[in-house]
Design a protein around this motif. Structure first.
Motif, PDB file in Angstrom:
ATOM      1  N   VAL A 290       0.837  -1.198   0.000  1.00 23.28           N
ATOM      2  CA  VAL A 290       0.000   0.000   0.000  1.00 23.28           C
ATOM      3  C   VAL A 290       0.874   1.250   0.000  1.00 23.28           C
ATOM      4  N   LEU A 291       1.895   1.258   0.847  1.00 23.88           N
ATOM      5  CA  LEU A 291       2.780   2.416   0.917  1.00 23.88           C
ATOM      6  C   LEU A 291       3.616   2.557  -0.363  1.00 23.88           C
ATOM      7  N   GLY A 292       4.135   1.438  -0.873  1.00 22.55           N
ATOM      8  CA  GLY A 292       4.927   1.488  -2.099  1.00 22.55           C
ATOM      9  C   GLY A 292       4.118   1.972  -3.284  1.00 22.55           C
ATOM     10  N   LEU A 293       2.873   1.495  -3.397  1.00 21.23           N
ATOM     11  CA  LEU A 293       2.000   1.946  -4.477  1.00 21.23           C
ATOM     12  C   LEU A 293       1.633   3.412  -4.301  1.00 21.23           C
ATOM     13  N   GLY A 294       1.387   3.821  -3.065  1.00 22.14           N
ATOM     14  CA  GLY A 294       1.091   5.233  -2.808  1.00 22.14           C
ATOM     15  C   GLY A 294       2.244   6.142  -3.179  1.00 22.14           C
ATOM     16  N   PHE A 295       3.464   5.715  -2.824  1.00 21.42           N
ATOM     17  CA  PHE A 295       4.649   6.482  -3.222  1.00 21.42           C
ATOM     18  C   PHE A 295       4.758   6.572  -4.740  1.00 21.42           C
ATOM     19  N   ALA A 296       4.524   5.445  -5.419  1.00 18.44           N
ATOM     20  CA  ALA A 296       4.643   5.411  -6.881  1.00 18.44           C
ATOM     21  C   ALA A 296       3.626   6.341  -7.535  1.00 18.44           C
ATOM     22  N   LEU A 297       2.393   6.338  -7.045  1.00 14.11           N
ATOM     23  CA  LEU A 297       1.375   7.228  -7.599  1.00 14.11           C
ATOM     24  C   LEU A 297       1.721   8.687  -7.331  1.00 14.11           C
ATOM     25  N   LEU A 298       2.355   8.942  -6.173  1.00 14.09           N
ATOM     26  CA  LEU A 298       2.717  10.316  -5.824  1.00 14.09           C
ATOM     27  C   LEU A 298       3.832  10.848  -6.718  1.00 14.09           C
TER      28      LEU A 298
END
Length: 291
Positions: A85-93
């Protein structure tokens, strides 16, 4: 003539690698399987007594091993969700038009460059001294206290450190997947009036399934095999409340001198990790969308 040269170059590059892999992985693995059927304390002068499947029966009666298995399952489930969840959130950011996106990528990925032992000692200072100081200054003693002394919060502490270390690495994989999505699809969705959530659910997530396959595999296998952070942060404490699979096997072999029982635990550990990761890869591979 050219085919012979190709075969010669192929042998030149593959034979040494196959030799090293066989010597370092295959042969020790086979020896480990043999050791799992004997009772031995690891001293070469002492005899190896063949006991058959007694070690495998004994490990399922070992409450400490079963407890460590449950701790590993809890840790893996929490880490699997938090890291991705955090890795995907970082990637989207960092794939938006954010001005500082390049600096953000560097900062998010940097923890992955720190070794697990060093990382554990750094966070040990944070959880013991920094959290206690914040608790005294803010009055939030229920949040800021020494997590490593609490059986349940100590497990959460390992999850937090593991997530902090691996989220940046998974971010890179998710970024590669996001950048591989054709811009035409996103533009067409915007023209059709799709909002951000609809674009994520119907376009981004389905086309990111190859990235999900890789990231879930890395997180699942890494969480099950965690040892260095577990050792440096809690050493399995308090009262073995955070002893994971790998640490239990290491202690059984090198601390207690039960090589046969420890190898039996290692074989069961290998089968569990291999079965879970293979199942995960098969399930997520079936959901991948071909463009």
């Amino acid at each position: 003539m050219s085919k012979r040269k190709d075969k010669a170059w192929f042998a030149l590059f593959t034979v040494p690698l196959l030799f090293i892999f066989t010597t370092v992985v295959i042969i020790p693995f086979i020896i480990g399987i043999v050791y799992s059927f004997v009772n031995w304390d690891g001293i070469p002068a002492n005899p190896k007594v063949f006991v058959g499947f007694d070690n495998y029966v004994q490990l399922f009666q070992d409450d400490r091993f079963l407890t460590s298995a449950w701790h590993t399952v809890q840790f893996t489930l929490l880490a699997l969700v938090c890291v991705n969840v955090l890795g995907l959130g970082f990637a989207l950011l960092v794939t938006t038009k954010l001005r500082s996106r390049n600096a953000a990528r560097t900062m998010f990925f940097m923890p992955n460059l720190i070794g697990g032992l060093i990382l554990g000692y750094i966070w040990q200072f944070i959880f013991t001294d920094a959290f206690s100081f914040l608790g005294e200054k803010t009055g939030l003693d229920s949040v800021f206290f020494n997590w490593l002394l609490h059986p349940q919060f100590a497990l959460y502490a390992i999850v937090a450190v593991f997530t902090w270390q691996l989220a940046g690495y998974t971010m890179i994989i998710y970024i590669a997947g996001i950048q591989g999505i054709p811009d035409e699809l996103m533009e067409a969705a915007k023209v059709d009036g799709a909002n951000i959530w609809q674009r994520l659910k119907s376009i981004v997530f389905p086309l990111l399934m190859p990235s999900f396959t890789i990231c879930l595999f890395l997180t699942l296998s890494g969480a099950f095999k965690i040892y260095d952070v577990n050792l440096s942060l809690t050493k399995g404490g308090p009262s073995n409340a955070t002893e994971m699979f790998a640490m239990n096997i290491f202690n059984e072999i090198f601390a207690y001198g039960n090589y046969g029982l420890g190898q039996a635990k290692a074989i069961i550990f290998f089968l569990i990790v291999a079965g879970l990761t293979l199942t995960q890869v098969i399930i997520t591979k079936r959901r991948e969308v071909q463009m």
